[in-house]
Scaffold this active site. Sequence first.
Site, short mmCIF file in Angstrom:
data_model
loop_
_atom_site.label_atom_id
_atom_site.label_comp_id
_atom_site.label_asym_id
_atom_site.label_seq_id
_atom_site.Cartn_x
_atom_site.Cartn_y
_atom_site.Cartn_z
N TYR A 1 -8.38 29.16 5.62
CA TYR A 1 -8.64 27.90 4.93
C TYR A 1 -7.44 27.45 4.10
CZ TYR A 1 -13.42 29.85 5.33
OH TYR A 1 -14.58 30.43 5.75
N GLU B 1 0.83 -1.21 0.00
CA GLU B 1 0.00 0.00 0.00
C GLU B 1 0.86 1.26 0.00
OE1 GLU B 1 -3.82 -0.21 2.53
OE2 GLU B 1 -2.29 -1.34 3.65
N GLU C 1 -5.49 6.44 11.72
CA GLU C 1 -5.55 7.12 13.01
C GLU C 1 -4.33 8.03 13.21
OE1 GLU C 1 -7.70 3.14 13.53
OE2 GLU C 1 -5.99 3.90 12.41
N LYS D 1 -10.03 6.21 3.41
CA LYS D 1 -9.23 5.53 2.39
C LYS D 1 -10.20 4.82 1.46
CE LYS D 1 -5.53 2.95 3.25
NZ LYS D 1 -4.71 1.81 3.71
#
Length: 116
Positions: free
Chosen positions: A53, A21, A72, A98
Amino acid sequence: MGTIELEGLEFFAYHGYYEEERKIGNRYQIDVKISVDFSSAAQNDKLKDTVNYEDLYKIIAGVMQTKSKLLEHVGQLIIDEIRKIYPNVQQVQVAVSKFNPPIGGVCTRAKVTVIG
């Protein structure tokens, strides 16, 4: 007190528990919600009195370039970086998604929400 939110920020990044990954990458979505006192900005129309922003986006984009194993961890890194630039925010909530996670079945996305 109020909230500032950026929703649906998309990135291609190299996070994941599995080494593969972190090599091939994947699409991610970030939603961030910040609780902050922006009453002065609302009264005075001054950007310096609120959370910018553009700064938020740059912070998040920078974190997304750093490989992590866990969503996390990505969420916590984003919170930590936002707090470095904007220490007066009351709370930061970050959702990290994801797309098409490798779980052995059909799943549109995996999502974690970190609050700090």
